[in-house]
Scaffold this motif. Structure first.
Motif, PDB file in Angstrom:
ATOM      1  N   ASN A  29      -2.856 -12.186  30.135  1.00 15.97           N
ATOM      2  CA  ASN A  29      -2.020 -11.584  31.177  1.00 15.97           C
ATOM      3  C   ASN A  29      -1.486 -10.233  30.716  1.00 15.97           C
ATOM      4  O   ASN A  29      -0.498 -10.146  29.991  1.00 15.97           O
ATOM      5  CB  ASN A  29      -0.860 -12.504  31.542  1.00 15.97           C
ATOM      6  N   LEU A  30      -2.137  -9.168  31.185  1.00 18.98           N
ATOM      7  CA  LEU A  30      -1.723  -7.805  30.871  1.00 18.98           C
ATOM      8  C   LEU A  30      -1.231  -7.075  32.112  1.00 18.98           C
ATOM      9  O   LEU A  30      -1.085  -5.849  32.105  1.00 18.98           O
ATOM     10  CB  LEU A  30      -2.886  -7.025  30.248  1.00 18.98           C
TER      11      LEU A  30
ATOM     12  N   LEU B 269     -10.251 -14.659  32.104  1.00 20.47           N
ATOM     13  CA  LEU B 269      -9.581 -13.796  33.070  1.00 20.47           C
ATOM     14  C   LEU B 269      -8.715 -12.793  32.338  1.00 20.47           C
ATOM     15  O   LEU B 269      -7.897 -13.160  31.485  1.00 20.47           O
ATOM     16  CB  LEU B 269      -8.718 -14.654  34.011  1.00 20.47           C
ATOM     17  N   VAL B 270      -8.883 -11.512  32.675  1.00 16.88           N
ATOM     18  CA  VAL B 270      -8.027 -10.450  32.144  1.00 16.88           C
ATOM     19  C   VAL B 270      -7.302  -9.829  33.320  1.00 16.88           C
ATOM     20  O   VAL B 270      -7.897  -9.101  34.126  1.00 16.88           O
ATOM     21  CB  VAL B 270      -8.839  -9.380  31.388  1.00 16.88           C
ATOM     22  N   THR B 271      -6.008 -10.124  33.471  1.00 15.54           N
ATOM     23  CA  THR B 271      -5.233  -9.484  34.534  1.00 15.54           C
ATOM     24  C   THR B 271      -4.742  -8.127  34.021  1.00 15.54           C
ATOM     25  O   THR B 271      -4.441  -7.962  32.848  1.00 15.54           O
ATOM     26  CB  THR B 271      -4.046 -10.355  34.964  1.00 15.54           C
ATOM     27  N   GLY B 272      -4.704  -7.169  34.942  1.00  9.15           N
ATOM     28  CA  GLY B 272      -4.462  -5.795  34.505  1.00  9.15           C
ATOM     29  C   GLY B 272      -5.668  -5.218  33.795  1.00  9.15           C
ATOM     30  O   GLY B 272      -5.569  -4.311  32.974  1.00  9.15           O
ATOM     31  N   GLY B 273      -6.852  -5.733  34.132  1.00  9.78           N
ATOM     32  CA  GLY B 273      -8.068  -5.412  33.393  1.00  9.78           C
ATOM     33  C   GLY B 273      -8.592  -4.007  33.589  1.00  9.78           C
ATOM     34  O   GLY B 273      -9.446  -3.561  32.820  1.00  9.78           O
ATOM     35  N   ALA B 274      -8.115  -3.294  34.606  1.00  5.94           N
ATOM     36  CA  ALA B 274      -8.545  -1.909  34.811  1.00  5.94           C
ATOM     37  C   ALA B 274      -7.571  -0.923  34.193  1.00  5.94           C
ATOM     38  O   ALA B 274      -7.738   0.289  34.360  1.00  5.94           O
ATOM     39  CB  ALA B 274      -8.717  -1.611  36.302  1.00  5.94           C
TER      40      ALA B 274
ATOM     41  N   LYS C 137       9.032  -8.871  39.776  1.00  2.39           N
ATOM     42  CA  LYS C 137       8.203  -9.906  40.391  1.00  2.39           C
ATOM     43  C   LYS C 137       6.890 -10.090  39.630  1.00  2.39           C
ATOM     44  O   LYS C 137       6.410 -11.219  39.458  1.00  2.39           O
ATOM     45  CB  LYS C 137       7.893  -9.540  41.844  1.00  2.39           C
ATOM     46  N   THR C 138       6.305  -8.986  39.183  1.00  2.00           N
ATOM     47  CA  THR C 138       5.040  -9.076  38.454  1.00  2.00           C
ATOM     48  C   THR C 138       5.206  -9.899  37.190  1.00  2.00           C
ATOM     49  O   THR C 138       4.367 -10.753  36.876  1.00  2.00           O
ATOM     50  CB  THR C 138       4.519  -7.670  38.113  1.00  2.00           C
ATOM     51  N   SER C 139       6.300  -9.659  36.464  1.00  2.00           N
ATOM     52  CA  SER C 139       6.526 -10.408  35.226  1.00  2.00           C
ATOM     53  C   SER C 139       6.896 -11.858  35.486  1.00  2.00           C
ATOM     54  O   SER C 139       6.436 -12.756  34.777  1.00  2.00           O
ATOM     55  CB  SER C 139       7.631  -9.729  34.400  1.00  2.00           C
ATOM     56  N   VAL C 140       7.721 -12.112  36.500  1.00  2.00           N
ATOM     57  CA  VAL C 140       8.261 -13.460  36.713  1.00  2.00           C
ATOM     58  C   VAL C 140       7.352 -14.282  37.632  1.00  2.00           C
ATOM     59  O   VAL C 140       6.798 -15.307  37.218  1.00  2.00           O
ATOM     60  CB  VAL C 140       9.698 -13.387  37.263  1.00  2.00           C
TER      61      VAL C 140
ATOM     62  N   GLN D 155       0.250 -14.136  26.867  1.00  2.00           N
ATOM     63  CA  GLN D 155       1.152 -13.214  27.548  1.00  2.00           C
ATOM     64  C   GLN D 155       1.327 -11.948  26.720  1.00  2.00           C
ATOM     65  O   GLN D 155       1.714 -12.003  25.548  1.00  2.00           O
ATOM     66  CB  GLN D 155       2.522 -13.860  27.778  1.00  2.00           C
ATOM     67  N   ALA D 156       1.020 -10.804  27.351  1.00  2.00           N
ATOM     68  CA  ALA D 156       1.295  -9.513  26.718  1.00  2.00           C
ATOM     69  C   ALA D 156       2.761  -9.184  26.942  1.00  2.00           C
ATOM     70  O   ALA D 156       3.136  -8.595  27.956  1.00  2.00           O
ATOM     71  CB  ALA D 156       0.392  -8.435  27.296  1.00  2.00           C
ATOM     72  N   SER D 157       3.604  -9.607  25.996  1.00  2.00           N
ATOM     73  CA  SER D 157       5.016  -9.267  26.053  1.00  2.00           C
ATOM     74  C   SER D 157       5.202  -7.911  25.361  1.00  2.00           C
ATOM     75  O   SER D 157       4.235  -7.159  25.193  1.00  2.00           O
ATOM     76  CB  SER D 157       5.856 -10.369  25.403  1.00  2.00           C
TER      77      SER D 157
END
Length: 337
Positions: A87-88, A21-26, A106-109, A128-130
């Motif tokens: 998680n991007l 899973l790649v969140t923020g994938g677009a 909210k997105t980060s937490v 996590q992409a910090s």
């Protein structure tokens, strides 16, 4: 010609098909990561809510075997079988994350909580992409991972800075309390093709202004420094980190240690574009860091990773991308999700 990179080679060597899973994938980084994972033979589930990502970034992947897409905001829980999570999902440029600061936090937490629960339920490894923004306006230079930072918790950048800091805390708590396999990457300034022309960060701003012949806007006197990492190098760092031994969680700095002033960047962009743009100065924004350069000793030692692409080479590729893009700029900026 594509250069074989260490992270992609590692992923291919571990050829068991993973559901990733790649969140923020677009988004800018996410779409490049989806491509790299597909090249390594994995099934990629791209998730995005199109708050800043663009459909056009992933259109060419739609008919690719082992690629699927879910439109979703990670602030709301989601559940399906998955082996790895990158998680991007978070706006990364000040104009975008400041537009809705509460949702950015909210997105980060909440987003991290939801994804960590997903990882816990399915025994998945999660990255996590910090960000280097966890160091704030640093009093230590270059920045090492052991530095706790100098962050203003009430300033205009706090929704992003503090959200990412809290996300790191959650990742370590889930690792320690539930045994979740976590990886934390602290990303320094990254640039390259697929940045939005309205991204608001310095590389895209300068290139778009130069190509249009507009004044190039430098905030402050231009002596503040940044270190610019080309997107291909960063994605390789992600893959190396995800494939590293489970005992190595990070955080680890991923960025280019070559430091440039903002004034030097502007001059390089003008030279490479052949622009007649003038440089103009505006007041420095609140909490804008004066210096930013990663110490990548840990990445070199633990991941055998370091950037390969010079600023001159990377800017050339990025300028060519924006040169093509500006002819089609209106549809990009008005794209409806």
């Amino acid at each position: 010609m594509l250069i074989a990179r260490r992270g992609q080679n590692i992923m291919r060597e571990r050829a068991v098909l993973q559901r990733i899973l790649v969140t923020g994938g677009a988004g800018f980084l996410g779409s490049h990561l989806c491509e790299a994972l597909l090249r390594s033979g994995h099934h990629v589930i791209c998730l995005d809510d199109f708050s800043t990502g663009l459909r056009r970034n992933i259109e060419h992947l739609a008919d690719t075997e082992h690629f699927s897409f879910i439109e979703h905001d990670i602030v709301t829980p989601i559940d399906f079988d998955v082996d790895q999570i990158f998680n991007l999902a978070c706006p990364a440029s000040p104009p975008h994350y400041q537009a809705n600061p509460i949702h950015t936090t909210k997105t980060s937490v909440l987003g991290s909580l939801n994804l960590l629960e997903l990882a816990r339920r399915h025994n998945a490894r999660i990255l996590q992409a910090s960000t280097s923004e966890v160091y704030g306006d640093p009093n230590v230079h270059p920045q090492v991972e052991s530095y706790w930072g100098n962050v203003n918790p009430f300033g205009p950048r706090a929704c992003y800075d503090e959200g990412k800091r809290c996300a790191e805390t959650l990742f370590f708590d889930y690792h320690q309390s539930h045994g979740v396999a976590v990886k934390i990457a602290r990303i320094f300034n990254t640039y390259g093709p697929r940045m939005r022309p309205d991204d608001g960060r310095v590389v895209s701003n300068f290139i778009v202004q130069a190509l249009k012949g507009d004044d190039i806007t430098i905030y402050g006197d231009g002596s503040q420094t940044r270190s610019f990492c080309f997107v291909d190098d960063l994605i390789d760092g992600f893959l190396c980190l995800m494939a590293s031994p489970a005992s190595f969680t990070g955080p680890v700095n991923l960025g280019n240690p070559c430091e440039f002033t903002i004034g030097e960047l502007a001059e390089q962009v003008i030279e490479l574009t052949g622009s007649t743009s003038r440089i103009v100065h505006r007041p420095l924004p609140i909490d804008d860091p004066r210096q930013r350069r990663p110490d990548i000793s840990m990445a070199m030692r633990k991941l055998d990773w370091q950037p390969r692409v010079t600023l001159f080479e990377g800017l050339g590729k990025t300028i060519r991308h924006f040169d093509r893009l500006l002819a089609d700029i209106d549809p990009i900026l008005t794209e409806v999700a």
